[in-house]
Each structure stands twice: as structure tokens, then as C-alpha cells.
Design a protein around this motif. Structure first.
Motif, mmCIF file in Angstrom:
data_model
loop_
_atom_site.group_PDB
_atom_site.id
_atom_site.type_symbol
_atom_site.label_atom_id
_atom_site.label_comp_id
_atom_site.label_asym_id
_atom_site.label_seq_id
_atom_site.Cartn_x
_atom_site.Cartn_y
_atom_site.Cartn_z
ATOM 1 N N VAL A 19 -2.886 1.212 2.222
ATOM 2 C CA VAL A 19 -2.760 0.409 3.365
ATOM 3 C C VAL A 19 -3.547 -1.085 3.132
ATOM 4 O O VAL A 19 -2.940 -2.152 3.440
ATOM 5 C CB VAL A 19 -3.341 1.076 4.578
ATOM 6 N N VAL A 20 -4.854 -0.979 2.488
ATOM 7 C CA VAL A 20 -5.443 -2.237 2.276
ATOM 8 C C VAL A 20 -4.774 -2.944 1.130
ATOM 9 O O VAL A 20 -4.544 -4.291 1.263
ATOM 10 C CB VAL A 20 -6.989 -1.544 1.683
ATOM 11 N N TYR A 21 -4.175 -2.302 0.191
ATOM 12 C CA TYR A 21 -3.318 -2.934 -0.968
ATOM 13 C C TYR A 21 -2.298 -3.662 -0.035
ATOM 14 O O TYR A 21 -1.842 -4.805 -0.334
ATOM 15 C CB TYR A 21 -2.767 -1.970 -1.976
ATOM 16 N N ALA A 22 -1.512 -2.940 0.791
ATOM 17 C CA ALA A 22 -0.257 -3.809 1.464
ATOM 18 C C ALA A 22 -0.831 -4.921 2.270
ATOM 19 O O ALA A 22 -0.035 -5.959 2.114
ATOM 20 C CB ALA A 22 0.314 -2.732 2.242
ATOM 21 N N VAL A 221 -6.754 -14.049 -6.304
ATOM 22 C CA VAL A 221 -7.646 -13.302 -5.950
ATOM 23 C C VAL A 221 -7.038 -12.101 -5.318
ATOM 24 O O VAL A 221 -7.155 -10.701 -5.672
ATOM 25 C CB VAL A 221 -8.841 -13.525 -5.179
ATOM 26 N N THR A 222 -6.060 -12.159 -4.407
ATOM 27 C CA THR A 222 -5.302 -11.263 -3.702
ATOM 28 C C THR A 222 -4.425 -10.257 -4.691
ATOM 29 O O THR A 222 -4.318 -9.152 -4.488
ATOM 30 C CB THR A 222 -4.567 -11.817 -2.474
ATOM 31 N N GLY A 226 -5.001 -6.493 -5.196
ATOM 32 C CA GLY A 226 -3.857 -5.580 -4.979
ATOM 33 C C GLY A 226 -3.442 -4.765 -5.865
ATOM 34 O O GLY A 226 -3.173 -3.674 -5.947
ATOM 35 N N MET A 227 -3.296 -5.301 -7.184
ATOM 36 C CA MET A 227 -3.039 -4.477 -8.258
ATOM 37 C C MET A 227 -4.087 -3.435 -8.681
ATOM 38 O O MET A 227 -3.667 -2.180 -9.053
ATOM 39 C CB MET A 227 -2.764 -5.431 -9.571
ATOM 40 N N THR A 231 -3.386 0.587 -8.377
ATOM 41 C CA THR A 231 -3.868 1.523 -9.528
ATOM 42 C C THR A 231 -4.684 2.765 -8.897
ATOM 43 O O THR A 231 -4.462 3.821 -9.181
ATOM 44 C CB THR A 231 -4.330 0.943 -10.538
ATOM 45 N N LYS A 232 -5.569 2.308 -8.058
ATOM 46 C CA LYS A 232 -6.639 3.329 -7.452
ATOM 47 C C LYS A 232 -5.771 4.282 -6.394
ATOM 48 O O LYS A 232 -6.174 5.483 -6.615
ATOM 49 C CB LYS A 232 -7.657 2.590 -6.959
ATOM 50 N N ALA A 233 -4.659 3.650 -5.964
ATOM 51 C CA ALA A 233 -4.050 4.671 -4.874
ATOM 52 C C ALA A 233 -3.538 5.557 -5.609
ATOM 53 O O ALA A 233 -3.318 6.704 -5.075
ATOM 54 C CB ALA A 233 -3.157 3.677 -4.131
#
Length: 290
Positions: A19-22, A221-222, A226-227, A231-233
Motif C-alpha cells: 500500500v505504501v509502495y502504491a 526519490v519516490t 517505491g522499487m 521488493t520488500k513486499a
């Protein structure tokens, strides 16, 4: 019990990271759409690539290894796919609403089976055709083509999904052989070279006006954050969870588009979004069962 609790905790982390990535990537889309009123797309791609190279290089210093020609071939294919995906996405942003460009880019999972077919000659299973048909009905509802008019920039937005799908398939191939950081830095190096070539061919200037620095830095930065979160997700939760949840990014982009540019999707476009979401959800569940 402890194992189940740990699995549930990882799943929760995966959903939060997605969600934070999106949300972060929706901010990147806003900044990219705004800054392109002043600078050209290849210039933006060049500087975002250079920024990410600078950030990633210290992480890989002293960890480089010799790779076979086959690995470098996959690296190159993955990089060209990722580069074209961003290039087409940014070009589409200049001409269609943010939510449309974002949604069309998020159609990448629908394109993956066709990329696999082309690359590996693996036919698409019969069971996969149902979600694919539902997904592409959704795409047609968003694009809303007619005999008299088809917006070419919506097709460009869909091409960004093809490029992203290509990078997804090749990233999966590389994941068993190299680290994620290596995949990313090679991609950004090739992306920087390809965008520089386009800048030289077009005769654009790489010098950024002072007024564009905050927006370009926001994109850089975003993009990196985001990437990283994406990857963590995937390290926390399976693709069957991450892929559908990432579609919350379409909602974020829709809200930004409405708040900043007054873009409101019509009823057919909203229905198309629902169709595409459910097609990805069905595909993800099929993969999970298998």
C-alpha cells in the motif's frame, strides 16, 4: 501456533509495504506529469536513472561478480523492457489523465502470459484465458475505442504495460542468479545510456532549470523508495497477495487526478477498473493454488 502468527505478521507487513509502495508511486506519477511541462521525457528518465545509480553503487561496491553472456543477455532484455515501460508511461502522462495512464501500466500482469509465450514458447493454459478476457474487456471499457476514434496515447499507455511485463518476466529469470541490487543498478545504467542517446538524437539539453529541481528530485526519490518497498513486499508476502493489493495505486492516482486536474473517470471507465482488478485477483489465486 508461533509459525502461523509469524506468517500472519509477514503477510501484514507485505500488505502495508504494498500500500505504501502504491501511494509513493502515485506521488511519482503526479511529479512526473507536472515536470514534463518543462523538460522532455528522455531527460527525466536520464536523471532518475543517474540518481538511482548513485544510491545503489555503494551497496554493490566490492560485491561485483563475473557473469556469463547468458546472464548479461537477460540483464539487457530486462533493462530494455523496464526502460520502454517508463518511457511509454511518461509519454502517456502528457496526454491522458493520471489515473488512465496508471491503470494501463498496471495491466502488466495481463501481458505477462503473452511475453512468456514469445520468450519461452510456453502456451497460455486454457484456465488463464478467462481472467485474460475479463481483464481486456476492462481495458476496452477504460480506453472506450470507437470506429471513428482511438486515442493513440492510450495505446502508448498500454505499451508501458507490455514493457513492464517484459521486465517482470526477465527479473524473475534473474532472481535465481543475481541479487536484486545488481538487477536494479544494471537496469539503471542501461536506462541512463538509452535515455542519453535519445536526448542526443533529439538535441535536448540535460541542464535542468532551477524550477524543475524539486519535482525531478521527487520523481527520483519516490522511484527508488517505491522499487525498494515493492521488493520488500514480495519478500514478506506472495505475489498472489501483492499483485492485487498494488491496485490501490489506481485509487490514489484517481484521487490525485481529481484533486489537481479535475479528472473524473466516467462510469464505463470505473467499471473497466473493476474488471481489470478482478482479472488480476483471479489470476493471482490460480497461481497460488498451483
Amino acid at each position: 501456533m508461533a509459525g502461523l502468527a509469524n506468517e500472519a505478521d509477514l503477510l501484514k507487513k507485505g500488505i502495508i509495504a504494498t500500500v505504501v509502495y502504491a501511494f509513493i508511486m502515485s506521488i511519482m506519477g503526479v511529479a512526473a506529469k507536472q515536470v514534463q511541462q518543462t523538460i522532455q521525457v528522455p531527460v527525466l528518465v536520464f536523471w532518475q536513472s543517474v540518481f538511482c545509480i548513485i544510491v545503489l553503487y555503494p551497496q554493490l561496491y566490492g560485491h561485483w561478480q563475473r557473469r556469463s553472456k547468458e546472464v548479461w543477455k537477460i540483464h539487457f532484455l530486462r533493462s530494455v523492457g523496464g526502460f520502454s515501460g517508463f518511457l511509454f508511461y511518461y509519454l502517456a502522462l502528457n496526454h491522458i489523465p493520471l489515473v488512465e495512464a496508471t491503470l494501463l501500466r498496471y495491466c502488466a500482469p495481463l501481458c505477462v502470459p503473452f511475453v512468456v509465450l514469445v520468450m519461452h514458447k510456453i502456451t497460455i493454459p486454457k484456465a488463464r484465458w478467462l481472467p485474460l478476457i475479463i481483464g481486456f474487456i476492462g481495458v476496452s471499457l477504460v480506453i472506450q475505442p470507437s470506429i471513428d476514434h482511438i486515442d493513440p496515447w492510450q495505446i502508448v499507455g498500454l505499451l508501458s504495460a507490455v514493457g513492464l511485463a517484459f521486465s517482470m518476466v526477465t527479473t524473475r529469470m534473474l532472481s535465481h542468479q543475481v541479487s536484486g541490487q545488481e538487477t536494479m543498478i544494471v537496469y539503471f545504467i542501461i536506462s541512463a545510456l538509452l535515455s542519453l542517446l535519445l536526448v542526443l538524437v533529439r538535441g535536448d539539453s540535460l541542464v535542468l532549470p532551477m524550477s524543475t529541481w524539486p519535482l525531478v528530485l521527487t520523481v527520483c526519490v519516490t522511484l527508488y523508495l517505491g522499487m525498494y518497498l515493492y521488493t520488500k513486499a514480495y519478500s514478506f508476502a506472495p505475489a498472489s497477495i501483492v499483485s492485487p493489493v498494488s491496485y490501490v495505486g489506481v485509487i490514489f492516482s484517481g484521487l490525485w487526478g481529481w484533486a489537481i486536474w479535475g479528472h473524473v473517470p466516467n462510469a464505463l471507465a470505473v467499471l473497466g477498473i473493476v474488471f481489470i482488478f478482478f482479472s488480476v485477483l483471479i489470476s493471482a489465486r490460480m497461481v497460488r493454488r498451483r
